[in-house]
Write an enzyme that holds these catalytic residues in place. Structure first.
Site, short mmCIF file in Angstrom:
data_model
loop_
_atom_site.label_atom_id
_atom_site.label_comp_id
_atom_site.label_asym_id
_atom_site.label_seq_id
_atom_site.Cartn_x
_atom_site.Cartn_y
_atom_site.Cartn_z
CG HIS A 1 -0.70 -0.20 2.50
ND1 HIS A 1 0.30 0.49 3.11
CD2 HIS A 1 -1.23 -1.00 3.46
CE1 HIS A 1 0.38 0.13 4.38
NE2 HIS A 1 -0.53 -0.78 4.60
CG HIS B 1 -3.14 -5.73 13.26
ND1 HIS B 1 -4.08 -4.72 13.26
CD2 HIS B 1 -2.17 -5.32 12.38
CE1 HIS B 1 -3.69 -3.77 12.43
NE2 HIS B 1 -2.55 -4.11 11.86
CD GLU C 1 -3.02 -2.88 7.68
OE1 GLU C 1 -2.31 -2.67 8.67
OE2 GLU C 1 -2.94 -2.20 6.63
CG ASP D 1 -0.96 -7.06 6.81
OD1 ASP D 1 -1.97 -6.59 7.34
OD2 ASP D 1 0.19 -6.68 7.11
CG HIS E 1 -0.44 -0.31 11.83
ND1 HIS E 1 -0.90 -0.93 10.71
CD2 HIS E 1 -0.25 0.98 11.48
CE1 HIS E 1 -0.97 -0.09 9.72
NE2 HIS E 1 -0.59 1.06 10.14
CG ASP F 1 1.42 -4.52 11.85
OD1 ASP F 1 1.71 -5.49 11.15
OD2 ASP F 1 0.45 -3.77 11.62
CE1 TYR G 1 6.13 -3.62 9.15
CE2 TYR G 1 6.18 -2.60 11.31
CZ TYR G 1 5.56 -3.40 10.38
OH TYR G 1 4.35 -3.98 10.68
CG HIS H 1 4.93 -7.77 8.62
ND1 HIS H 1 4.26 -8.30 7.54
CD2 HIS H 1 4.06 -6.91 9.21
CE1 HIS H 1 3.05 -7.78 7.46
NE2 HIS H 1 2.89 -6.93 8.46
FE1 FEO Z 1 -1.07 -3.28 10.29
FE2 FEO Z 1 0.92 -5.90 9.05
O1 FEO Z 1 -0.62 -4.86 9.33
#
Ligand code: FEO
Length: 395
Positions: free
Chosen positions: A24, A78, A80, A82, A145, A164, A192, A225
């Site tokens: 994104h 989370h 989001e 992903d 996040h 995150d 990041y 991640h």
């Molecule tokens: Fe806020 Fe890796 O998503």
């Protein structure tokens, strides 16, 4: 690539997204991973899922440890996509009535995303869940996040599943920080932080204080991640505290775009002079350097100097896009100045200054404009402009 054992009975069953290059708008030139974790205890527990298109790979990884239908609990740290995009298909596979533990905001946000009645079980901040010989503790980490974000801490193993936070967009066969060059992975972690978490810096300092007060012993940090921190988890925690404070170095970045190289000539003259004045200076062309790499440099930079030609009585579009991005991330403790070449109207400097004011930057010069092409006098003006900025940067 298959599951990885990270501790006795605990596995990373996530996936590697080798070829994603745009997350994104963030340039993920090294790819990324979507980590998900399986804890084999009396209640088999899955922490987070993956992007929807990687669900088959996730389920295949889980199957190499246990039949996915035997999973008892799912934790969603989370919302989001992903990390939760794969949730509906995972629940369909393992049984839609099984509990999905999440924060109170996670309960709302998951329902808003999926519009379907999974068995969400909101947990309290500090709440616990016994899964056998292990107990999980949940910590709300709002805005790190998203408002729904939380950490899950595994007592006994002393492992923090941090969603995150502490992540990096890095794809590789390495799993742990002791398997990879320290400088490389810290650069990914820093990028990041700068692009995902910078605007929440005050919350990060408070979170670290809260975790310290709680006396949580952390032997491993498992983000969603990138690689896992086990060699020295305090290193990334301390780095987050340092980055959150945004202490500026004697450093300047000259961010610019150019039409006929006049603004570029000015940018180079300004950067050259800053360097001669003992400032760590770097010119960065906005159509050659990705905005997410520029923001990584912004993190510890004292001076933000932006140059734009005037185009159609306005700033150059790439400059407008960058300023919008930077404003959202709210960098602090910056001095700033604007410059640019113009032909007849020359509004760019004024417009950039208005953005600097919005961001609360300390404007140390009203701005430098040069008509059409900088000649010797124009270059000398750039040098004087740079010297003024250099003297305004704290030693
Ligand atoms: Fe806020 Fe890796 O998503």
């Amino acid at each position: 690539m298959g599951p990885t054992k990270i501790a006795e009975g605990i596995y990373n069953v996530g996936v590697i997204d080798w070829n994603i290059r745009d997350f994104h708008g963030y340039s993920t030139w090294s790819g990324t991973t979507y980590n998900a974790y399986l804890i084999m205890d009396e209640k088999i527990t899955l922490i987070d899922t993956v992007k929807r298109e990687f669900v088959d790979e996730l389920l295949n990884n889980i199957s190499q440890i246990v039949d996915p239908k035997k999973i008892d609990y799912v934790i969603s740290n989370h919302t989001e996509m992903d990390h939760s995009g794969g949730l509906p298909r995972v629940m369909h596979k393992i049984g839609e009535g099984k509990p999905v533990y999440c924060s109170k905001m996670g309960n709302k946000n998951l329902a808003d995303h999926f519009r379907q009645g999974l068995n969400y079980q909101p947990v309290e901040n500090g709440g616990e869940l016994k899964i056998g010989k292990r107990t999980l503790t949940f910590l709300e980490t709002r805005m790190l996040h998203w408002p729904d974000s939380m950490f899950t801490y595994v007592n006994g193993d002393k492992i923090l599943f941090s969603s995150d936070a502490f992540g990096q967009h890095y794809a590789g066969y390495e799993n742990f920080d002791d398997e990879i060059d320290d400088h490389d992975i810290m650069h990914h972690a820093r990028k990041y932080f700068a692009n995902i978490l910078l605007l929440y810096s005050p919350l990060i300092v408070k979170l670290v204080e809260k975790v310290t007060e709680m006396g949580l012993q952390i032997e491993m940090i498992c983000p969603d991640h990138g690689i896992i921190w086990r060699k020295d988890p305090s290193k990334i925690i301390n780095a987050y505290v340092e980055w959150s404070k945004q202490v500026p170095k004697r450093k300047a970045i000259v961010i610019y775009d150019t039409m006929w190289r006049s603004t570029e000539t000015m940018a180079k003259a300004i950067a050259d002079t800053l360097a001669l004045e003992g400032v760590d200076a770097k010119p960065m062309h906005l159509r050659r350097c990705h905005k997410s790499d520029i923001i990584t440099e912004v993190l510890d930079t004292a001076a933000i100097i932006i140059g734009s030609p005037t185009l159609n009585n306005h700033i150059f579009p790439s400059i407008g896009s960058f300023l919008t991005y930077m404003e959202g991330l709210k960098p602090a403790k910056k001095i700033a100045a604007a410059f640019g070449s113009y032909g007849w109207s020359g509004e760019a400097v004024k417009t950039i200054n208005s953005h600097f004011e919005t961001m609360g930057f300390d404007i140390v010069d009203p701005g430098l404009r040069v008509k059409y092409v900088p000649d010797k006098t124009g270059i000398e003006a750039c040098q004087e402009f740079a010297k003024k900025i250099a003297h305004a940067i704290p030693a």
